[in-house]
Scaffold this motif. Structure first.
Motif, short mmCIF file in Angstrom:
data_model
loop_
_atom_site.label_atom_id
_atom_site.label_comp_id
_atom_site.label_asym_id
_atom_site.label_seq_id
_atom_site.Cartn_x
_atom_site.Cartn_y
_atom_site.Cartn_z
N ARG A 1 72.43 56.18 15.03
CA ARG A 1 73.46 57.23 15.04
C ARG A 1 72.85 58.61 15.27
NH1 ARG A 1 77.91 55.29 12.34
NH2 ARG A 1 78.91 57.18 13.07
N LEU A 2 71.99 58.68 16.30
CA LEU A 2 71.33 59.94 16.65
C LEU A 2 72.01 60.54 17.89
CD1 LEU A 2 67.67 58.70 16.10
CD2 LEU A 2 69.02 60.16 14.59
N PRO A 3 72.57 61.75 17.75
CA PRO A 3 73.41 62.31 18.82
C PRO A 3 72.61 62.93 19.98
CG PRO A 3 73.40 63.78 16.92
CD PRO A 3 72.60 62.57 16.53
N VAL A 4 71.77 62.13 20.61
CA VAL A 4 71.03 62.60 21.79
C VAL A 4 72.01 62.76 22.95
CG1 VAL A 4 69.24 61.93 23.48
CG2 VAL A 4 68.92 61.41 21.05
N VAL A 5 71.82 63.78 23.79
CA VAL A 5 72.60 63.89 25.02
C VAL A 5 71.65 63.69 26.20
CG1 VAL A 5 73.93 65.46 26.53
CG2 VAL A 5 74.41 65.35 24.06
N MET A 6 72.07 62.85 27.14
CA MET A 6 71.22 62.54 28.30
C MET A 6 72.06 62.61 29.57
SD MET A 6 68.83 59.24 29.03
CE MET A 6 69.95 57.95 28.56
N ALA A 7 71.50 63.24 30.61
CA ALA A 7 72.16 63.21 31.92
C ALA A 7 71.61 62.03 32.70
CB ALA A 7 71.91 64.51 32.67
N VAL A 8 72.51 61.32 33.37
CA VAL A 8 72.09 60.22 34.25
C VAL A 8 72.58 60.57 35.66
CG1 VAL A 8 72.34 57.77 34.79
CG2 VAL A 8 72.18 58.51 32.41
N ALA A 9 71.63 60.77 36.58
CA ALA A 9 71.99 61.00 37.99
C ALA A 9 72.10 59.61 38.62
CB ALA A 9 70.94 61.85 38.69
N ASN A 10 73.31 59.06 38.58
CA ASN A 10 73.51 57.64 38.90
C ASN A 10 72.88 57.20 40.21
OD1 ASN A 10 76.44 58.08 37.22
ND2 ASN A 10 75.15 56.31 36.76
N ARG A 11 72.12 56.12 40.13
CA ARG A 11 71.43 55.58 41.30
C ARG A 11 71.40 54.06 41.20
NH1 ARG A 11 64.82 56.24 41.97
NH2 ARG A 11 64.56 54.08 42.62
N ALA A 12 71.35 53.41 42.37
CA ALA A 12 71.32 51.94 42.44
C ALA A 12 70.07 51.39 41.78
CB ALA A 12 71.37 51.50 43.90
N LEU A 13 70.13 50.10 41.43
CA LEU A 13 68.96 49.41 40.88
C LEU A 13 68.33 48.52 41.95
CD1 LEU A 13 70.37 48.37 37.40
CD2 LEU A 13 68.40 49.82 37.75
N SER A 14 67.00 48.39 41.88
CA SER A 14 66.26 47.51 42.78
C SER A 14 66.54 46.06 42.38
CB SER A 14 64.77 47.75 42.65
OG SER A 14 64.47 49.08 43.03
N ALA A 15 66.30 45.03 43.24
CA ALA A 15 65.87 45.11 44.60
C ALA A 15 67.07 44.87 45.52
CB ALA A 15 64.79 44.05 44.88
N PRO A 16 67.06 45.23 46.82
CA PRO A 16 65.98 45.99 47.42
C PRO A 16 65.93 47.41 46.86
CG PRO A 16 67.80 45.72 48.96
CD PRO A 16 68.14 44.92 47.76
N ILE A 17 64.74 48.01 46.95
CA ILE A 17 64.57 49.35 46.41
C ILE A 17 65.52 50.30 47.13
CG2 ILE A 17 62.64 50.03 47.92
CD1 ILE A 17 61.43 51.37 45.35
N ASN A 18 66.14 51.19 46.36
CA ASN A 18 67.16 52.08 46.91
C ASN A 18 67.25 53.28 45.99
OD1 ASN A 18 70.04 53.15 46.93
ND2 ASN A 18 70.14 51.79 48.69
N ILE A 19 67.17 54.48 46.56
CA ILE A 19 67.17 55.68 45.70
C ILE A 19 68.55 56.33 45.64
CG2 ILE A 19 64.73 56.18 46.09
CD1 ILE A 19 65.69 58.39 48.08
N TRP A 20 69.54 55.72 46.32
CA TRP A 20 70.81 56.42 46.48
C TRP A 20 71.84 56.03 45.43
CZ3 TRP A 20 67.58 54.73 50.35
CH2 TRP A 20 67.04 55.73 51.17
N ASN A 21 73.03 56.61 45.56
CA ASN A 21 74.00 56.54 44.47
C ASN A 21 74.77 55.23 44.38
OD1 ASN A 21 77.33 57.50 44.15
ND2 ASN A 21 75.96 57.46 42.42
#
Lengths: 182, 381, 86
Positions: free
Chosen positions: B97-117
């Motif tokens: 219950r630790l209120p950390v805030v994190m931004a996620v710049a949404n991107r695809a998961l490998s494989a195949p490797i891909n850096i895009w949204n």
């Protein structure tokens, strides 16, 4: 809303061209949006940046397929890239070259305009920096952004990060290209 | 003050306005601009946060956990493989219950490797106990970071929050953003006052074992809290509106021209912006269509969605993710929400925009056209 | 087993509460020290995993689980493991 595509090579600053354009348009009380061709930046490789300028809030977030205006920072790209791809009928093509539009092998239905920004840049910077100077041509030809707002946008972009001298040189180059553009 | 800035900068400015004490950071495309800007602010003396350079995302979230346990406001950011590497610690942060805030710049998961949204990275962390808020503009990104701390740190919540923005498609876009004043944010967001913290003067135990006789009670407590956070998210959205004259629907969902609509698109993130344009265009042709933007994916606002769909005949769900072997996650959740309703709309799923594939107005128009088709899920390639 | 309080995040607010959990009952063999053989070298104190040997090298039978590490480590064989069952 008008849509703009900027062609350049990795390292020539096409993305910065879009940023300064968007900032300047906002100073002219317009809405603006700019983004790069995502994730392909490699030095020398053909790259693209995009911008939208509108009087109303810009909602659309897809890429730009049918631009109203295309800016070409480097005429050598004409050999390898179809810079008119998707350009609207009677759309405007602004090319950095010392040639006249009639000397270029491009479909005459487009409004083709040329300006020799490289020569001006070599005189002012001593280096062929054309990404900001070409905005002078964009301003003169399209009247979408004012020269005054462009100089404000240059200050906003360069004063803090690159210093006063660089900002002044950029403003000088933009104004020179603006004046030279017919 | 309004300025044309990159959405990543908008996130960083939002974080700066909240003045976290500790920011562990590890770079990964397309999130890197966010932590680069924060490093600039710290270097320029504009932000006094402790920056921790770590050797992986697993360490970044672990450092955030440790700092937050000390009662310090914490921020970090990641994407894709980085979020996947955080996986096991995400559950620990939520369970503790630790209120950390994190931004996620949404991107695809490998494989195949891909850096895009696409949304596969955060959707895959759906069950981790983090509140997930998806934004569609640079302005909403900045505003939502500030709201996220207020939601997370509320004593009735104390859960971590992910603020998800589409990688590149939003994170690398420059557009006008209203940058809030520090004094106004200070009024809106009080200093973090933790319910408990590690303190040698008053020792406590955090993260003990939960035996079979208590583990379920702890899980249920966290689940109930997540459900209760629906009201807090609404409250914070309302308070934000009072303070800054801006809001995003009811904080959980946002609708566009839904009141008299027969058909609607349900989507998350930037696909919603493009849908607005299509809705306007189809309305001009006399078609009664609208948009349901799901901002909060966790908690999932079932009742809010059901009540805005009273007159809706059909919903086309745009999923920027795919649960391989079944269907898109948002589609599954929406269908489940309507299962016990007497009157239910036709709901059809579309998989779109994976790995940076552009979602165009034509895709959205196709989805509207095919709402009443019989097959379950279609791919908008 | 008494059901513990369901606190937020499973936090245990009372410090040092593990001391209530006396583990001496887990033992089937108890360590017994021969004070004549003992040189007070301190190895048993160092190696005891439960902190059940104090600075005078006496065993606290409330917590000693009878693991036998002390007897095993003692270089002088001064500790014997004696069956608890009588």
């Amino acid at each position: 809303m008008i849509e703009i595509r900027i062609h350049g090579r990795g390292g020539q600053g096409a993305v910065t061209t879009g940023q300064i354009m968007a900032i300047a348009a906002f100073y002219d009380n317009k809405q603006s949006q700019t983004f790069p061709m995502f994730g392909v930046e490699r030095s020398g490789a053909p790259v693209q940046a995009f911008a939208r300028i509108s009087d109303e809030k810009i909602n659309i977030r897809s890429q730009i397929y049918n631009p109203d205006i295309v800016i070409v920072l480097d005429a050598s790209l004409l050999e390898t890239v179809d810079v008119t791809s998707g350009l609207k009928e009677k759309g405007t093509l602004i090319i950095n070259t010392n040639k006249k539009p009639s000397d270029l092998n491009i479909n005459r239905n487009f409004n083709i305009r040329t300006v020799d920004a490289t020569s001006i840049a070599l005189k002012i910077f001593g280096r062929p920096i054309v990404n900001t100077p070409m905005l002078g041509a964009f301003s003169k030809i399209t009247k979408e952004i004012s020269l005054n707002s462009l100089t404000k946008a240059i200050d906003e972009t360069f004063l803090k990060t690159k210093g006063k001298k660089i900002a002044e040189l950029n403003k000088k180059a933009i104004t020179a290209v603006y004046n030279q553009t017919k | 003050m309004k300025k044309v800035i990159e959405a990543s900068t908008a996130v960083a400015l939002g974080v700066k306005l909240c003045e976290p004490g500790v920011i562990p950071m590890y770079p990964i495309t397309p999130q890197t601009h966010i932590v680069e800007r924060l490093a600039d602010y710290i270097n320029d003396g504009l932000l006094s946060s402790e920056m921790i350079h770590v050797e992986s995302e697993h360490s970044a979230i672990s450092a955030a956990l440790g700092a937050e346990a000390m009662g310090v406001r914490t921020f970090t950011a990641t994407a894709s493989q980085g979020l996947a590497l955080m996986h096991e610690i995400l559950f620990v942060v939520a369970g503790m219950r630790l209120p950390v805030v994190m931004a996620v710049a949404n991107r695809a998961l490998s494989a195949p490797i891909n850096i895009w949204n696409d949304h596969q990275d955060s959707i895959s962390e759906r069950d981790s106990g983090w509140i997930q808020l998806y934004v569609e503009s640079a302005q909403e990104a900045l505003d939502t970071i500030i709201q996220a701390y207020k939601i997370a740190e509320n004593r009735k919540v104390l859960l971590p929050v992910m603020v998800c923005l589409d990688g590149f498609t939003l994170s690398h876009v420059y557009e006008p953003v209203d940058i809030l004043k520090q004094e106004d944010v200070n009024k809106f967001l009080p200093q973090y006052n933790p319910l408990f913290k590690l303190d040698p003067k008053k020792p406590i135990t955090m993260g003990p074992i939960g035996f079979p006789n208590t583990y379920m009670e702890f899980r249920k407590q966290t689940h109930d809290t997540m459900l209760d956070s629906i009201n807090i998210i609404k409250d914070v959205n309302n308070q934000f509106k009072e303070s800054f004259n801006r809001s995003y629907g009811n904080g959980l969902i946002e609708t566009y021209k839904i009141e008299d609509a027969n058909y609607a698109i349900a989507a998350m993130g930037t696909a919603c912006s493009t849908t607005r344009v299509v809705v306007d265009e189809l309305r001009k042709q006399g078609k009664k269509v609208g948009l349901i933007k799901i901002k909060s994916f966790r908690p999932f606002p079932k009742q809010e969605i059901i009540s805005c769909c009273k007159n809706i005949k059909g919903i086309a769900v745009i999923d920027r993710n795919i649960s391989l072997g079944n269907e898109g996650a948002l589609y599954t959740e929406l269908r489940s929400a309507f299962y016990n309703q007497n009157k239910k709309p036709i709901i059809k799923g579309f998989i779109a925009g994976l790995g940076g594939r552009d979602i165009t107005p034509d895709h959205i128009k196709t989805a509207f056209k095919k709402i009443e088709n019989s097959s379950d899920t279609e791919w908008l390639l | 087993m008494k059901k513990p309080k369901i606190t937020v995040g499973a936090v245990i607010e009372e410090p040092g509460s593990t001391i209530k959990n006396k583990t001496g009952g887990w033992r089937s063999f108890r360590p017994v020290r021969d004070k004549k053989k003992c040189t007070k070298c301190g190895l048993c104190w160092q190696f005891c995993p439960d902190n059940a040997i104090n600075e005078n090298f006496d065993v606290n039978y409330d917590y000693c689980k009878g693991c036998g590490i002390c007897a095993n480590i003692c270089p002088f064989k001064a500790i014997k493991m004696v069956k608890e069952e009588k």
